[in-house]
Design an enzyme around this catalytic site. Structure first.
Site, PDB file in Angstrom:
ATOM      1  N   HIS A   8       0.815  -1.211   0.000  1.00  0.00           N
ATOM      2  CA  HIS A   8       0.000   0.000   0.000  1.00  0.00           C
ATOM      3  C   HIS A   8       0.852   1.267   0.000  1.00  0.00           C
ATOM      4  CE1 HIS A   8      -3.222  -2.797   1.180  1.00  0.00           C
ATOM      5  NE2 HIS A   8      -4.048  -1.881   0.709  1.00  0.00           N
ATOM      6  N   GLY A   9       2.064   1.190   0.478  1.00  0.00           N
ATOM      7  CA  GLY A   9       2.911   2.376   0.480  1.00  0.00           C
ATOM      8  C   GLY A   9       4.264   2.080   1.105  1.00  0.00           C
TER       9      GLY A   9
END
Length: 491
Positions: A343-344
């Site tokens: 996600h990041g």
């Protein structure tokens, strides 16, 4: 380009008219429609920053050529060449992710590098949707190498006797604009058999209308209006945040929990509706996730295409639950930790994934001790209610890492909740009750569909459905929030 923009409305209208133009019924109908959809996808992706098309082209062409070669060698029985091309393609995809998404994160942890180097690497822009189209590429490569779609791929490449046609169709699977930026993650074996000439009269109009109205309602009316309030949690004033008090902060956190579902769930519904408009069927991505009574069940209902990807291409290859309990817990932890980093490239996402992994492992430990592999059957209403309360609040609390810019903001929020100040602000509470109620009603309808199907069928008639859709259209037209991008576009 955003689904909720006028530019996209124009692009969609033009593409739709040309896609089903009279000449699309000829012998070259499929070629026309696929090529047109490819062109529209490139415009859609590169509208604001045409430079991104270069990276997208590298990924698409590389994966398409590699997949075509793997299929040809698979049919010929040359497993050595199959493994060679598979390794090359997976390395290409991982290299793109490493350079554009994770390199800035990694160099920031190396203390002896010159600051000029660090700043140069951190200045590399993050291409929108790179994780999604990279995951599409990897799943396609692996499935072809496993022989799961060799027959479809062989037919695709051999039809017409041209290798280029097969590469074009593979590229269409990767770039088709409804799922290009934020999914759902569609597998090749789900999509490839659908590539064919489409007919206007075959459009499932009721499904398209339902999906698009509900999707835009959740995004434009619910998510965008809630976003106007939840932005207060990302204020640069950390001192003010840490002294705001629970009656101000907690409603905003609940609001964000409803916002992120409405935002991503709305996007997924729009994607399903748009795909159906052009004759393609995507898998559902959400199944009323806030009805879950455990974290395990939540991940069966939330972003289901990502959960399936993590299961098929990480959890099972790591050994799944086939190598003992200790290894199973470790695999759950590793998959969720890596899913968090997907996600990041920030520690806050790693922490989010780690905590979800720990909760999954703990749940599995206790369900195994009770001798129940399934968490729902036979549970009393009281236990189900307690499980729902625990799950909803655990998930909502962990959404802090998605909303907050950094861990300093998370700490300031937690300090503010316990600071002892009890002043209340009206707008956050009003927004939670007015806009968030739509998400509550949506899940109540889902609960009725699952647990009271007879009653739900009686209430779900043409008249009542038409009234609800008319109300949603009225609200999203008369009371839209400030236009904003989709939350998952950043991933």
């Amino acid at each position: 380009m955003l689904f909720n923009s006028w530019e996209f409305a124009v692009l969609l209208a033009v593409t739709f008219v040309l896609y089903y133009a009279p000449w699309s019924r000829g012998r070259h109908g499929k070629a026309w429609q696929v090529t047109l959809a490819l062109a529209a996808s490139v415009v859609f992706y590169g509208w604001k920053d045409p430079r991104l098309i270069i990276l997208l082209a590298v990924s698409c062409v590389g994966n398409s050529v590699a997949t075509a070669r793997i299929i040809l060698h698979k049919v010929a029985g040359d497993e050595a060449r199959v493994k060679h091309w598979t390794r090359l393609a997976v390395i290409l995809n991982l290299a793109l992710l490493a350079i554009f998404k994770y390199a800035p994160f990694v160099v920031g942890m190396i203390p002896f590098l010159p600051q000029s180097w660090v700043q140069a690497v951190k200045g590399i822009p993050l291409p929108i949707g790179i994780s999604f189209y990279t995951f599409h590429g990897i799943s396609m490569i692996v499935d072809v190498a496993r022989g799961e779609v060799t027959r479809e791929g062989d037919a695709m490449l051999s039809k017409g006797g041209r290798f280029a046609k097969g590469v074009r169709d593979i590229g269409f699977y990767l770039l088709f604009f409804p799922q290009l930026v934020a999914g759902p993650i569609v597998k090749a074996k789900q999509f490839w058999p659908q590539i064919a000439a489409k007919r206007f009269e075959a459009i499932p109009w009721m499904f398209v209308i339902r999906a698009l109205i509900l999707g835009y309602f959740l995004k434009v009316f619910v998510a965008d209006n809630l976003a106007e309030q939840t932005r207060a949690l990302t204020t640069p004033d950390l001192v003010g945040l840490s002294t705001s008090g629970p009656l101000f902060l907690v409603p905003l956190l609940y609001g964000y929990g409803l916002q992120i579902f409405a935002d991503f769930g709305g996007y997924s519904l729009i994607a399903l509706g748009l795909a159906a408009l052009f004759g393609y069927k995507f898998p559902e991505n959400f199944n009323f996730p806030y009805l879950s009574t455990s974290i395990t069940e939540f991940w069966r209902r939330w972003h289901m295409s990502l959960s399936a990807w993590l299961r098929d291409y990480l959890y099972i290859p790591l050994g799944g639950n086939r190598k003992g309990e200790g290894r199973t817990y470790l695999n759950l932890f590793l998959v969720m930790f890596l899913g968090g980093l997907w996600h990041g490239a920030e520690w806050k996402f790693a922490i989010w994934g780690t905590l979800h992994g720990l909760l999954l492992a703990v749940e599995r430990f206790f369900t195994r001790r009770r001798g129940k592999l399934e968490e729902n059957p036979g549970r009393s209403p009281i236990r189900a209610l307690c499980g729902w309360i625990y799950t909803f609040h655990a998930v909502t609390l962990l959404w802090l890492t998605f909303l907050m810019p950094d861990m300093a903001h998370v700490r300031a929020f937690l300090k503010g909740v316990t600071c002892g100040q009890y002043h209340m602000s009206g707008p956050p509470v009003f927004s939670l009750l007015f806009y968030g109620t739509a998400v509550v009603f949506y899940h109540a309808w889902g609960w009725g569909r699952e647990h009271r199907p007879g009653l739900s069928a009686k209430l779900h008639g043409p008249f009542s459905e038409g009234m609800v859709h008319a109300l949603m259209l009225f609200l999203l037209i008369t009371n839209p929030g400030a236009p904003s991008g989709f939350i998952y576009f950043q991933f």
